[in-house]
Design a protein around this motif. Structure first.
Motif, PDB file in Angstrom:
ATOM      1  N   ALA A  98      -2.532  -0.783  -2.329  1.00 39.04           N
ATOM      2  CA  ALA A  98      -2.368   0.196  -3.408  1.00 39.04           C
ATOM      3  C   ALA A  98      -2.049   1.589  -2.872  1.00 39.04           C
ATOM      4  O   ALA A  98      -1.142   2.267  -3.359  1.00 39.04           O
ATOM      5  CB  ALA A  98      -3.624   0.230  -4.267  1.00 39.04           C
ATOM      6  N   GLY A  99      -2.779   2.022  -1.848  1.00 34.92           N
ATOM      7  CA  GLY A  99      -2.542   3.352  -1.287  1.00 34.92           C
ATOM      8  C   GLY A  99      -1.169   3.488  -0.674  1.00 34.92           C
ATOM      9  O   GLY A  99      -0.526   4.535  -0.796  1.00 34.92           O
ATOM     10  N   GLU A 100      -0.687   2.418  -0.033  1.00 32.78           N
ATOM     11  CA  GLU A 100       0.647   2.438   0.578  1.00 32.78           C
ATOM     12  C   GLU A 100       1.728   2.475  -0.493  1.00 32.78           C
ATOM     13  O   GLU A 100       2.770   3.113  -0.312  1.00 32.78           O
ATOM     14  CB  GLU A 100       0.830   1.204   1.468  1.00 32.78           C
ATOM     15  N   VAL A 101       1.489   1.776  -1.601  1.00 34.30           N
ATOM     16  CA  VAL A 101       2.462   1.747  -2.701  1.00 34.30           C
ATOM     17  C   VAL A 101       2.616   3.154  -3.285  1.00 34.30           C
ATOM     18  O   VAL A 101       3.724   3.628  -3.531  1.00 34.30           O
ATOM     19  CB  VAL A 101       2.036   0.738  -3.779  1.00 34.30           C
ATOM     20  N   VAL A 102       1.500   3.837  -3.503  1.00 35.61           N
ATOM     21  CA  VAL A 102       1.547   5.199  -4.055  1.00 35.61           C
ATOM     22  C   VAL A 102       2.236   6.151  -3.077  1.00 35.61           C
ATOM     23  O   VAL A 102       3.046   6.996  -3.478  1.00 35.61           O
ATOM     24  CB  VAL A 102       0.127   5.698  -4.391  1.00 35.61           C
ATOM     25  N   ALA A 103       1.946   5.999  -1.790  1.00 34.30           N
ATOM     26  CA  ALA A 103       2.479   6.925  -0.778  1.00 34.30           C
ATOM     27  C   ALA A 103       3.833   6.496  -0.248  1.00 34.30           C
ATOM     28  O   ALA A 103       4.295   7.044   0.760  1.00 34.30           O
ATOM     29  CB  ALA A 103       1.482   7.047   0.382  1.00 34.30           C
ATOM     30  N   PHE A 104       4.514   5.564  -0.920  1.00 31.91           N
ATOM     31  CA  PHE A 104       5.758   4.996  -0.404  1.00 31.91           C
ATOM     32  C   PHE A 104       6.781   6.066  -0.030  1.00 31.91           C
ATOM     33  O   PHE A 104       7.420   6.001   1.016  1.00 31.91           O
ATOM     34  CB  PHE A 104       6.358   4.036  -1.432  1.00 31.91           C
ATOM     35  N   GLY A 105       6.947   7.083  -0.879  1.00 25.58           N
ATOM     36  CA  GLY A 105       7.940   8.124  -0.610  1.00 25.58           C
ATOM     37  C   GLY A 105       7.485   9.152   0.404  1.00 25.58           C
ATOM     38  O   GLY A 105       8.303   9.880   0.961  1.00 25.58           O
ATOM     39  N   ARG A 106       6.163   9.225   0.657  1.00 26.67           N
ATOM     40  CA  ARG A 106       5.603  10.154   1.649  1.00 26.67           C
ATOM     41  C   ARG A 106       4.559   9.403   2.462  1.00 26.67           C
ATOM     42  O   ARG A 106       3.353   9.545   2.233  1.00 26.67           O
ATOM     43  CB  ARG A 106       4.961  11.370   0.968  1.00 26.67           C
ATOM     44  N   PRO A 107       5.011   8.570   3.403  1.00 27.49           N
ATOM     45  CA  PRO A 107       4.098   7.706   4.158  1.00 27.49           C
ATOM     46  C   PRO A 107       2.981   8.452   4.874  1.00 27.49           C
ATOM     47  O   PRO A 107       1.935   7.892   5.152  1.00 27.49           O
ATOM     48  CB  PRO A 107       5.017   7.001   5.162  1.00 27.49           C
ATOM     49  N   GLY A 110      -2.092  12.012   2.984  1.00 22.32           N
ATOM     50  CA  GLY A 110      -3.502  11.763   3.233  1.00 22.32           C
ATOM     51  C   GLY A 110      -4.154  11.099   2.039  1.00 22.32           C
ATOM     52  O   GLY A 110      -3.612  11.094   0.922  1.00 22.32           O
ATOM     53  N   THR A 111      -5.333  10.563   2.259  1.00 23.71           N
ATOM     54  CA  THR A 111      -6.063   9.889   1.181  1.00 23.71           C
ATOM     55  C   THR A 111      -6.302  10.840   0.012  1.00 23.71           C
ATOM     56  O   THR A 111      -6.188  10.447  -1.152  1.00 23.71           O
ATOM     57  CB  THR A 111      -7.408   9.348   1.706  1.00 23.71           C
ATOM     58  N   GLY A 112      -6.612  12.085   0.313  1.00 17.30           N
ATOM     59  CA  GLY A 112      -6.854  13.058  -0.749  1.00 17.30           C
ATOM     60  C   GLY A 112      -5.634  13.280  -1.626  1.00 17.30           C
ATOM     61  O   GLY A 112      -5.751  13.390  -2.860  1.00 17.30           O
ATOM     62  N   GLU A 113      -4.456  13.342  -1.007  1.00 15.99           N
ATOM     63  CA  GLU A 113      -3.216  13.529  -1.770  1.00 15.99           C
ATOM     64  C   GLU A 113      -2.938  12.315  -2.656  1.00 15.99           C
ATOM     65  O   GLU A 113      -2.518  12.458  -3.802  1.00 15.99           O
ATOM     66  CB  GLU A 113      -2.042  13.742  -0.814  1.00 15.99           C
ATOM     67  N   VAL A 114      -3.172  11.122  -2.096  1.00 17.55           N
ATOM     68  CA  VAL A 114      -2.954   9.898  -2.869  1.00 17.55           C
ATOM     69  C   VAL A 114      -3.930   9.839  -4.040  1.00 17.55           C
ATOM     70  O   VAL A 114      -3.545   9.540  -5.177  1.00 17.55           O
ATOM     71  CB  VAL A 114      -3.115   8.652  -1.970  1.00 17.55           C
ATOM     72  N   GLU A 115      -5.193  10.159  -3.789  1.00 22.21           N
ATOM     73  CA  GLU A 115      -6.198  10.121  -4.857  1.00 22.21           C
ATOM     74  C   GLU A 115      -5.889  11.148  -5.946  1.00 22.21           C
ATOM     75  O   GLU A 115      -6.089  10.885  -7.138  1.00 22.21           O
ATOM     76  CB  GLU A 115      -7.588  10.356  -4.275  1.00 22.21           C
ATOM     77  N   ALA A 116      -5.383  12.317  -5.552  1.00 16.60           N
ATOM     78  CA  ALA A 116      -5.033  13.349  -6.538  1.00 16.60           C
ATOM     79  C   ALA A 116      -3.875  12.875  -7.417  1.00 16.60           C
ATOM     80  O   ALA A 116      -3.883  13.089  -8.639  1.00 16.60           O
ATOM     81  CB  ALA A 116      -4.660  14.652  -5.830  1.00 16.60           C
ATOM     82  N   GLU A 131     -10.679  -4.746  -6.157  1.00 13.13           N
ATOM     83  CA  GLU A 131     -11.567  -4.969  -5.024  1.00 13.13           C
ATOM     84  C   GLU A 131     -10.894  -4.427  -3.749  1.00 13.13           C
ATOM     85  O   GLU A 131      -9.807  -4.861  -3.382  1.00 13.13           O
ATOM     86  CB  GLU A 131     -11.856  -6.465  -4.858  1.00 13.13           C
ATOM     87  N   GLY A 132     -11.520  -3.453  -3.154  1.00 11.83           N
ATOM     88  CA  GLY A 132     -10.917  -2.801  -1.994  1.00 11.83           C
ATOM     89  C   GLY A 132     -10.289  -1.467  -2.328  1.00 11.83           C
ATOM     90  O   GLY A 132      -9.864  -0.735  -1.432  1.00 11.83           O
ATOM     91  N   GLY A 133     -10.201  -1.121  -3.618  1.00  9.09           N
ATOM     92  CA  GLY A 133      -9.660   0.173  -4.011  1.00  9.09           C
ATOM     93  C   GLY A 133      -8.253   0.398  -3.501  1.00  9.09           C
ATOM     94  O   GLY A 133      -7.370  -0.440  -3.694  1.00  9.09           O
ATOM     95  N   LEU A 134      -8.033   1.507  -2.801  1.00  6.25           N
ATOM     96  CA  LEU A 134      -6.702   1.833  -2.295  1.00  6.25           C
ATOM     97  C   LEU A 134      -6.224   0.843  -1.241  1.00  6.25           C
ATOM     98  O   LEU A 134      -5.027   0.782  -0.943  1.00  6.25           O
ATOM     99  CB  LEU A 134      -6.682   3.250  -1.714  1.00  6.25           C
ATOM    100  N   ARG A 135      -7.134   0.055  -0.696  1.00  4.49           N
ATOM    101  CA  ARG A 135      -6.760  -0.930   0.315  1.00  4.49           C
ATOM    102  C   ARG A 135      -6.440  -2.294  -0.300  1.00  4.49           C
ATOM    103  O   ARG A 135      -6.071  -3.235   0.415  1.00  4.49           O
ATOM    104  CB  ARG A 135      -7.888  -1.078   1.349  1.00  4.49           C
ATOM    105  N   ALA A 136      -6.566  -2.423  -1.608  1.00  5.71           N
ATOM    106  CA  ALA A 136      -6.304  -3.698  -2.283  1.00  5.71           C
ATOM    107  C   ALA A 136      -4.813  -4.031  -2.242  1.00  5.71           C
ATOM    108  O   ALA A 136      -3.964  -3.151  -2.416  1.00  5.71           O
ATOM    109  CB  ALA A 136      -6.775  -3.643  -3.734  1.00  5.71           C
TER     110      ALA A 136
END
Length: 246
Positions: A98-107, A110-116, A131-136
């Motif tokens: 999930a976190g990688e999908v959100v940050a696709f355009g800006r690999p 940071g976690t804070g930017e993705v969460e924001a 399950e796993g949150g951003l790591r799912a």
């Protein structure tokens, strides 16, 4: 580079079709920096074509789009991505966590930017439910998500780039009206310029100004309350507030 909203100006946009009348036929549009403009029109009116042209993803056959006074066609892809982002109704989500999908355009985000970005897109509950949150792992094309969840994740992916202009083409159409209003109110915070293509009267009513397209032309524009009586305006909007929430 830079931060803060930018004005958008379309001048005489013309987009031809392979056959038949043009998709856009001399469209002029002015959106002030930090403004919120809704674009409405019946199927085939040219609303999605206009959205793609404003985001620099479609080269018009005539006219131009200026973002902050610069022709969007002259921007390098990386500069355009940080300047204007288009989110459509059915965005493709790449496979991955999930976190990688959100940050696709800006690999490097940071976690804070993705969460924001996730929070701004109204998708915090989506992440919390995995399950796993951003790591799912979201699976291919985000198959583990519902339509509304995919739309919010696609919106978060655009927001992590911190675009100065955001163009939404029915990008929140799968959300229930209450959640959609909450998300759009958060996005219309004047830190960015917002153009929203919509079929919902409730969304159009949130805009500073509404532009009505018909046959690839602007046939009316003005504050939502002034356009409410226009027959083309009412015909263009899908007043289906009872749509099932997803």
């Amino acid at each position: 580079s830079g931060a803060g909203p930018l004005p958008v100006r379309a001048e005489g946009l013309r987009v031809e079709r392979p056959s038949g009348p043009p998709a856009l036929d001399g469209v002029d549009l002015d959106v002030p920096a930090g403004g919120v403009v809704a674009v409405v029109g019946a199927t085939g009116a040219g609303t999605s074509t206009l959205a793609r042209a404003l985001a620099g993803l479609l080269r018009p056959d005539g006219g131009r789009v200026l973002v902050g006074g610069v022709d969007v066609a002259a921007l390098r892809p990386d500069a355009r991505a940080a300047t204007v982002q288009l989110v459509a109704a059915d965005e493709f989500l790449h496979a991955g966590r999930a976190g990688e999908v959100v940050a696709f355009g800006r690999p490097g985000s940071g976690t804070g930017e993705v969460e924001a970005a996730v929070a701004a897109a109204g998708a915090a509950d989506v992440i919390e439910g995995l399950e796993g949150g951003l790591r799912a792992d979201l699976g291919e094309r985000g198959r583990r998500l519902s339509g509304g969840q995919r739309q919010r994740m696609a919106l978060a992916r655009a927001l992590v780039l911190r675009p100065r202009v955001l163009v939404l083409d029915d990008a929140t159409s799968a959300l229930d009206p209450a959640l959609e209003a909450e998300v759009l109110e958060r996005l219309a915070d004047r830190d960015r310029t917002l153009v929203v293509v919509t079929r919902r009267a409730e969304v159009a009513a949130m805009a500073d100004r509404v532009v009505l397209l018909d046959g690839g032309r602007v046939v009316a524009e003005g504050p939502p309350d002034r356009l409410a009586a226009h027959p083309g305006y009412r015909a263009a909007l899908a007043l289906d507030a009872g749509r099932e929430a997803r």
